[in-house]
Design a protein around this motif. Structure first.
Motif, PDB file in Angstrom:
ATOM      1  N   ASP A  11      20.955 -16.227 -79.327  1.00 26.34           N
ATOM      2  CA  ASP A  11      20.732 -17.485 -78.603  1.00 26.34           C
ATOM      3  C   ASP A  11      19.259 -17.646 -78.245  1.00 26.34           C
ATOM      4  N   GLN A  12      18.590 -16.528 -78.010  1.00 27.50           N
ATOM      5  CA  GLN A  12      17.166 -16.580 -77.673  1.00 27.50           C
ATOM      6  C   GLN A  12      16.358 -17.120 -78.857  1.00 27.50           C
ATOM      7  N   ALA A  13      16.688 -16.678 -80.062  1.00 29.95           N
ATOM      8  CA  ALA A  13      15.982 -17.156 -81.255  1.00 29.95           C
ATOM      9  C   ALA A  13      16.286 -18.632 -81.510  1.00 29.95           C
ATOM     10  N   PHE A  14      17.535 -19.037 -81.293  1.00 31.10           N
ATOM     11  CA  PHE A  14      17.893 -20.446 -81.452  1.00 31.10           C
ATOM     12  C   PHE A  14      17.158 -21.281 -80.406  1.00 31.10           C
ATOM     13  N   GLY A  15      17.047 -20.748 -79.193  1.00 27.10           N
ATOM     14  CA  GLY A  15      16.297 -21.432 -78.140  1.00 27.10           C
ATOM     15  C   GLY A  15      14.844 -21.645 -78.527  1.00 27.10           C
ATOM     16  N   ALA A  16      14.276 -20.686 -79.270  1.00 23.65           N
ATOM     17  CA  ALA A  16      12.888 -20.824 -79.731  1.00 23.65           C
ATOM     18  C   ALA A  16      12.758 -22.000 -80.702  1.00 23.65           C
ATOM     19  N   ILE A  17      13.761 -22.195 -81.547  1.00 16.73           N
ATOM     20  CA  ILE A  17      13.748 -23.348 -82.462  1.00 16.73           C
ATOM     21  C   ILE A  17      13.790 -24.637 -81.657  1.00 16.73           C
ATOM     22  N   LEU A  18      14.673 -24.683 -80.663  1.00 16.20           N
ATOM     23  CA  LEU A  18      14.780 -25.892 -79.832  1.00 16.20           C
ATOM     24  C   LEU A  18      13.467 -26.190 -79.125  1.00 16.20           C
ATOM     25  N   ARG A  19      12.834 -25.152 -78.570  1.00 12.44           N
ATOM     26  CA  ARG A  19      11.555 -25.362 -77.883  1.00 12.44           C
ATOM     27  C   ARG A  19      10.482 -25.825 -78.868  1.00 12.44           C
ATOM     28  N   LYS A  20      10.513 -25.273 -80.080  1.00 15.94           N
ATOM     29  CA  LYS A  20       9.528 -25.642 -81.104  1.00 15.94           C
ATOM     30  C   LYS A  20       9.583 -27.127 -81.420  1.00 15.94           C
ATOM     31  N   ILE A  21      10.764 -27.713 -81.361  1.00 14.10           N
ATOM     32  CA  ILE A  21      10.886 -29.142 -81.673  1.00 14.10           C
ATOM     33  C   ILE A  21      10.903 -30.012 -80.413  1.00 14.10           C
ATOM     34  N   GLY A  22      10.655 -29.388 -79.262  1.00 15.63           N
ATOM     35  CA  GLY A  22      10.493 -30.144 -78.027  1.00 15.63           C
ATOM     36  C   GLY A  22      11.762 -30.473 -77.269  1.00 15.63           C
ATOM     37  N   VAL A  23      12.812 -29.672 -77.461  1.00 14.68           N
ATOM     38  CA  VAL A  23      14.076 -29.898 -76.755  1.00 14.68           C
ATOM     39  C   VAL A  23      14.100 -29.038 -75.502  1.00 14.68           C
TER      40      VAL A  23
END
Length: 103
Positions: free
Chosen positions: A52-64
Motif C-alpha cells: 500500500d505504501q508503494a501504491f500511495g507513492a504512485i497516488l502522490r506522484k500524480i497529485g492525489v
C-alpha cells in the motif's frame, strides 16, 4: 466510416477503461477502483507496487491526496510518466529521455 489509427484506438481505450472502472459512473475513481484499473490494464506497472505504501507513492506522484478521487487528468499524468519511462527503455540508450511537453 473513418479508419482509426492505432494511436487513436489506444487513446479511446484509455478513456473508455478509465470511465468503465467507476462503479457509480462518477467522473473520478475511488482508490480501490483505480488500483483495480491499474492491475488489469497496466500489470507491469503494478508488479513493482506490492505494498500500500508503494501504491500511495504512485497516488502522490500524480497529485492525489488522501480520500480524494482520482480524475482523468491525474490518470493521464500517470500515462505520460509511464510513456516517458517506456520510451527510455525501448530506445535502448542510457540517459535518453523524452523531451515532449504536454500543455
Amino acid at each position: 466510416m473513418a479508419q482509426f489509427s492505432d494511436l487513436e484506438k489506444a487513446i479511446d481505450t484509455l478513456v473508455n477503461q478509465f470511465h468503465s472502472a467507476s462503479a457509480d459512473k462518477s467522473p473520478t475513481l475511488k482508490t480501490d477502483e483505480f488500483k483495480n484499473l491499474l492491475s488489469s490494464q497496466m500489470p507491469n506497472l503494478m508488479k513493482g507496487v506490492g505494498t500500500d505504501q508503494a501504491f500511495g507513492a504512485i497516488l502522490r506522484k500524480i497529485g492525489v491526496h488522501d480520500g480524494e478521487g482520482i480524475s482523468f487528468k491525474q490518470f493521464w499524468g500517470l500515462i505520460q510518466s509511464v510513456a516517458t519511462e517506456q520510451f527510455g527503455r525501448l530506445s535502448g540508450q542510457k540517459g535518453s529521455s523524452c523531451s515532449c511537453i504536454l500543455l
